[in-house]
Design an enzyme around this catalytic site. Sequence first.
Site, short mmCIF file in Angstrom:
data_model
loop_
_atom_site.label_atom_id
_atom_site.label_comp_id
_atom_site.label_asym_id
_atom_site.label_seq_id
_atom_site.Cartn_x
_atom_site.Cartn_y
_atom_site.Cartn_z
N ASP A 158 0.86 -1.19 0.00
CA ASP A 158 0.00 0.00 0.00
C ASP A 158 0.89 1.24 0.00
O ASP A 158 1.27 1.77 1.04
CB ASP A 158 -0.91 -0.01 1.22
CG ASP A 158 -2.07 0.97 1.07
OD1 ASP A 158 -2.08 1.73 0.08
OD2 ASP A 158 -2.95 0.99 1.94
N ALA A 159 1.26 1.66 -1.21
CA ALA A 159 2.19 2.79 -1.36
C ALA A 159 1.55 3.99 -2.04
O ALA A 159 2.05 5.11 -1.94
CB ALA A 159 3.42 2.34 -2.15
N LYS A 160 0.45 3.76 -2.77
CA LYS A 160 -0.29 4.82 -3.47
C LYS A 160 0.64 5.74 -4.26
O LYS A 160 0.54 6.96 -4.19
CB LYS A 160 -1.15 5.62 -2.50
CG LYS A 160 -2.23 4.77 -1.81
CD LYS A 160 -3.13 5.60 -0.92
CE LYS A 160 -4.20 4.74 -0.27
NZ LYS A 160 -3.65 3.83 0.75
N ARG A 161 1.53 5.13 -5.02
CA ARG A 161 2.50 5.92 -5.79
C ARG A 161 1.81 6.66 -6.94
O ARG A 161 0.85 6.18 -7.52
CB ARG A 161 3.60 5.01 -6.31
CG ARG A 161 4.49 4.43 -5.21
CD ARG A 161 5.16 5.54 -4.40
NE ARG A 161 6.17 5.01 -3.50
CZ ARG A 161 6.14 5.11 -2.18
NH1 ARG A 161 5.13 5.71 -1.59
NH2 ARG A 161 7.13 4.62 -1.44
#
Length: 315
Positions: A107-110
């Site tokens: 879960d990095a939401k890059r």
Amino acid sequence: MRNFADQLTDKIAELNNPTVMGLDPKLEYIPQYIRDKHIAANPGDAEQAAADAIYEFNTSLIDAVCDIVPAIKPQFAYYEMYGVKAIEVLKKTIEYAQSKGMLVIADAKRNDIGTTATAYSEGIIGSTDVEGQKISMFGADCVTVNGYLGVDGIKPFTDVCARDGKGIFALVRTSNPSAGDLQDLKLEDGRTVYEAMADKVAEWGADLVGENGFSSVGAVVGATWPEQAVEIRKRMPTNLILVPGYGAQGAGPDAAVASFTAEGKGSIVNASRSLMCAWKKREDLAPEEFAKATRDEAIDMREKLNAALKDRKYV
């Protein structure tokens, strides 16, 4: 090579459990006896003590649920918050979960474009060329991304998905209260912003549909908006959907299953705090039994979601 969508849907079917455990550790979530042990073992090095406590906590929870929960979802921010040593723990946690047969959704939401998006995608789910060696840095199976920069920020990720059998979940309708400030705005063609994004995700994932009928390009759709989740599913019949918002964020099982297909497939529901902190609500258990509390909560979540799928309230 089976793609991520096939791996995940196979694992959900095998365990009869459409859930993912978020591992978003804050020190206050960890029983004090674990923290004290690592403070004593690392005198004067609070950063190392914190990293070691997080790793013991994470691995204990993975051990407790790896036979009943298909995947974990570590949120990068909670490791970055505790520094470089905790980021090393993030990588070790990913490897440990995979060694136990679990899939890992980073879960990095890059969100970026061009070569920077390529760097993100190769670093998290792909591999990096270092002096002639291809090295998998974080080695996650899937990563969350922000697609609101358009295809320039998505194609580097989908290229890795196609090449390496990995997956992505793009933000479509998020679970936070102010999501509607932008995502509900109307476009000239009458669609909302989130509907337009759902259509884009369907387009981006059209070439990555696996044998089980779902694409490795999925969407994040919060459980806090069940009516909208039903409509989004109609726009995205073959895309996987990651569902945050269950438990601590307020959504119950009926709302959480709104985005599933009519056959009860295609989505996976995340719970983080309600699983990690289950021990805090169990007066019948000692802190040393924190992992049992998490397992009990995971079983309860599985049973409630499966019951909700049999008696759909949102269709």
